[in-house]
Motif scaffolding. Structure first.
Motif, PDB file in Angstrom:
ATOM      1  N   ASN A 199      34.551  31.978 -94.628  1.00 55.00           N
ATOM      2  CA  ASN A 199      35.258  31.332 -95.736  1.00 55.00           C
ATOM      3  C   ASN A 199      36.674  31.007 -95.266  1.00 55.00           C
ATOM      4  OD1 ASN A 199      36.420  30.468 -98.121  1.00 55.00           O
ATOM      5  ND2 ASN A 199      36.566  32.518 -99.018  1.00 55.00           N
ATOM      6  N   ALA A 204      38.881  33.371-102.672  1.00 56.42           N
ATOM      7  CA  ALA A 204      37.579  34.011-102.496  1.00 56.42           C
ATOM      8  C   ALA A 204      36.478  33.074-102.983  1.00 56.42           C
ATOM      9  CB  ALA A 204      37.539  35.324-103.255  1.00 56.42           C
ATOM     10  N   SER A 229      30.565  37.850-102.441  1.00 52.55           N
ATOM     11  CA  SER A 229      31.892  37.252-102.563  1.00 52.55           C
ATOM     12  C   SER A 229      32.641  37.486-101.255  1.00 52.55           C
ATOM     13  CB  SER A 229      32.659  37.877-103.726  1.00 52.55           C
ATOM     14  OG  SER A 229      33.968  37.352-103.789  1.00 52.55           O
ATOM     15  N   ALA A 231      36.167  37.053 -99.209  1.00 51.39           N
ATOM     16  CA  ALA A 231      37.593  36.866 -99.425  1.00 51.39           C
ATOM     17  C   ALA A 231      38.101  35.640 -98.674  1.00 51.39           C
ATOM     18  CB  ALA A 231      38.347  38.116 -98.975  1.00 51.39           C
TER      19      ALA A 231
END
Length: 768
Positions: A199, A204, A229, A231
């Motif tokens: 990511n 997030a 999820s 960050a």
């Protein structure tokens, strides 16, 4: 929600091989966007810096030193994260984008690497990629050595594929997925997928990863999903194992059945990344009493050692050649290739997967020096990096069954080998690691199995053994076209050595003949192969093929030829400036026997704008055969090749086609989704689409069974189903994401295509 049209949809992986500029030397400021490269030569990848004529031996017949490549391209305006991937370049590669240095890769010239170039690009405008290479030997860069080491030529250039990777802010990185099969039997198997997701956004993101195992037809076998999820500016590895798969088709050299793993990454229900990786079910164990145990049985490894080199094109071998090489080795009766002495490209492993060839991959080493010396610390650091790069690229290929971590060390290298073993095992605990030993030293006992060069026994009974090199005697050399009795003597010596290997006991798994193809050495004889540098068989090839497969040999015999038998091993080529085919002209008599007589064969081409012959088009016959390499240009065309002889023989002709090639960074509809004309007047041949809560229902044609697949605009299968007559199938909106998709129902005779526009979340499927 954003609407992505076909013209805006970027490929995840786009070819970057065409229309480079090239020069030898080191001109000043060649990385600058303002540099004038008009005088440089045109180049298409794969490419060598020299294409020098082969010499008998020595390290002087090819270019060594600096060289440069440059390419200008328009970066798509909607590109987010962009990466530049090299499958290999020889050997110190310094990469620039728009004049800014983005990285140096100098672990070796035989392993792939990838740099992110997002921050240096100008979207919607021209950009310049420049690459400086240096291929001179270095004690600090594997395979190392100056002077006599290594015994193979490094050659030069960007000699393997280059790619652009287009990613969203959430993506699977380069070599970011590891596929393994924790349990495998004839009745049950599982697949484990460890998928790294990055990511790179500033907040997030909740990511869903879906892993789908598909059979060889693209039909879904099983699916597993996970959600996490992640960050901002961080990564997470999804680790998922499927439920048991009943009665899997096993992969083996005899029956190389391939599955594939489709992985989709979604954020907010939208597919933001996807990859497809190979998968094959096979079990491999090593036994101190049985050697290699493969799918529960003990095979005898019939192997050859093979390098990438091929004649005048040096190491710049296009992907189309690998299947031809592997097929010829299989026809000889071999079941294993030892990549001596460096890793190969992903395309080579693909060919071995599909054709059923076991592969022993080795890091770039050679090792023999007299007197032996200890490599410097920097060498070991780089060799450990090479181990990581080798395993990352090859890990998902079922053909690979062992990792080779050194060849013929002459000193105690324990301190250097231990970290390499740890690196290999941390990435892949499913395969054995090995060393190719011609001297038993302390590091020999560090690996899972023991590789033996020119030995058939090892006194330590705690290890399974595999022979990594054998041949008839140390001076074994056979020149195609030398007197037949000389060829046969040397061929028999090599065969007798194989007999010694195969009879050495059950814990010796088999052996690898040194070597398959003549190669170029810094200091050693170069005619040790069973085929010559153009892959033309020698008597030794025919002898091994006869003894391993019972196929009658095509030995050259004395007599008078009456005709030429011309064969091109590929007749459909790409007009990409680097595709090649092998031409072999054989002298034959009326009965079809190969005739060994003096003659000059001249190869002429009807369309010189579309193809060229490397070197002189006139080749002396040796052993009844003359060979040449034809390479395409960037001009497509119909190509007629005629082989004529200086002796009284009838000429022969072959017909080739080179098709146009263009690079595109955008997805386009695949040809697989073209509708079948025969269905136009068939009222029953239709798909009925009905929106439902979670997607849409598809009612399939009555009176016929088939397969229903959902394609994206690139032609990648997003979902697939076995479709019985009149069945109604539910396709979830989650599985297809948003944008243009195609529903394709077909069987062996008919095809129906629906083009739809999918909207994620609350919405409908709109037929077009």
């Amino acid at each position: 929600l954003a609407v992505h049209t076909e013209s805006q949809s970027l490929k995840r992986k786009a070819g970057f091989n065409l229309d480079w500029k090239f020069t030898q030397g080191n001109p000043a400021n060649a990385q600058a966007t303002t540099f004038n490269d008009a005088a440089w030569a045109a180049a298409n990848i794969p490419h060598s810096a020299s294409y020098d004529p082969p010499t008998v031996s020595g390290d002087t017949g090819h270019y060594k030193g600096d060289c440069w490549y440059r390419k200008t391209f328009t970066c798509p305006a909607n590109a987010q994260r962009v990466f530049l991937q090299f499958d290999a370049a020889m050997q110190t590669a310094t990469v620039f984008v728009n004049g800014t240095q983005i990285g140096i890769h100098d672990n070796s010239g035989y392993t792939g690497f990838c740099f992110e170039i997002s921050d240096q690009l100008v979207r919607g405008a021209n950009n310049c990629v420049a690459v400086k290479l240096n291929n001179q030997k270095s004690l600090e860069i594997p395979p190392g050595g100056v002077g006599a080491r290594p015994d193979y030529c490094l050659f030069s250039g960007i000699y393997r594929d280059v790619w652009l990777l287009f990613k969203d802010s959430v993506y699977i990185p380069y070599c970011g997925q590891r596929i393994s099969t924790p349990t495998v039997s004839a009745t049950s198997a599982t697949v484990r997928a460890r998928t790294m997701v990055v990511n790179s956004s500033t907040s997030a993101q909740t990511c869903q990863v879906t892993v789908t195992l598909r059979d060889s037809s693209g039909i879904t076998v099983t699916t597993q999903s996970g959600q996490q999820s992640i960050a901002a500016n961080s990564s997470y590895e999804f680790d998922m194992t499927t439920s048991a798969i009943t009665n899997p088709r096993l992969w083996s050299p005899a029956q190389p059945y391939m599955y594939s793993v489709l992985t989709l990454v979604r954020v907010g229900g939208i597919v933001v990344d996807s990859i497809v990786e190979p998968c094959g079910f096979r079990s491999i164990t090593w036994s101190t009493t049985q050697g290699l145990v493969f799918n529960g049985a003990r095979p005898q490894v019939r192997g050859v050692c093979a390098s990438q080199f091929m004649g005048w094109i040096e190491n710049a071998v296009p992907d189309s050649r690998f299947a031809k090489e592997v097929q010829k080795i299989k026809e000889m009766g071999a079941s294993s290739i030892r990549c001596a002495h460096y890793p190969r490209s992903p395309a080579f492993y693909d060919a071995c997967d599909k054709l059923g060839m076991l592969v022993y991959v080795e890091v770039p080493t050679w090792g023999y020096e007299n007197p032996p010396t200890m490599p410097p610390a920097a060498f070991w650091t780089r060799l450990n990096n090479c181990t990581r790069e080798m395993v990352q690229v090859g890990i998902n290929h079922p053909c690979i069954y062992a990792w080779g971590l050194y060849n013929e060390a002459q000193l105690d290298f324990t301190a250097g080998i231990r970290p390499m073993i740890a690196t290999a095992k941390s990435l892949d605990s499913t395969r054995a690691v090995s060393l190719a030993n011609n001297t038993i030293l302390p590091q020999t006992t560090l690996t899972d199995i023991v590789g033996l060069n020119y030995m058939t026994s090892y006194s330590n009974n705690n290890f399974a053994i595999i022979n990594t090199e054998f041949h008839g005697n140390w001076g074994f050399e056979e020149i195609r076209g030398s007197p037949q009795d000389l060829d046969t003597v040397h061929a028999n010596q090599a065969w007798n050595d194989w007999v010694s290997v195969s009879n050495a006991g059950p814990r010796l798994a088999g052996g690898h003949l040194w070597c398959y193809r003549d190669y170029f050495s810094s200091w050693w004889q170069t005619h040790q192969g069973v085929v010559d540098h153009l892959n033309i068989p020698k008597n030794s090839y025919f002898l091994f093929r006869r003894n391993w497969t019972s196929t009658a040999p095509d030995f050259p015999v004395s007599g008078t030829a009456t005709k030429i038998d011309l064969v091109a091993d590929l007749t459909t080529l790409k007009a990409d400036g680097s595709d090649i085919c092998q031409l072999v002209a054989t002298l034959r008599n009326a009965a079809g026997a190969c005739i060994n007589q003096q003659c000059i064969i001249t190869f002429s081409i009807s369309a010189p704008a579309s193809a060229t012959i490397f070197g002189s088009p006139s080749i002396a016959v040796a052993g009844g055969r003359a060979g040449a390499i034809l390479r395409t240009t960037r001009t497509p065309g119909q190509i007629t090749v005629i082989a004529t002889g200086s002796c009284a023989v009838t000429p022969d002709t072959v017909y080739l086609t080179s098709s146009p090639v263009a690079e595109s960074y955008y997805d386009v509809p695949s040809k697989i989704i073209a509708p079948s004309p025969m269905l136009a007047a068939d009222a029953a041949a239709r798909l009925t689409i009905t929106p439902v809560a979670k997607g849409f229902a598809v009612r399939c044609p009555a009176g016929r069974d088939g397969t229903l697949r959902v394609f994206n605009s690139q032609g990648r299968v997003l979902a697939s189903f076995a479709a019985k007559s009149g069945a109604t199938l539910i396709v979830s909106r989650e599985s297809v994401g948003s944008g243009i998709v195609y529903l394709v129902w077909d069987n062996s005779q008919q095809r129906i295509v629906k083009r739809l526009y999918s909207v994620n979340g609350v919405g409908t499927m709109t037929e077009r």
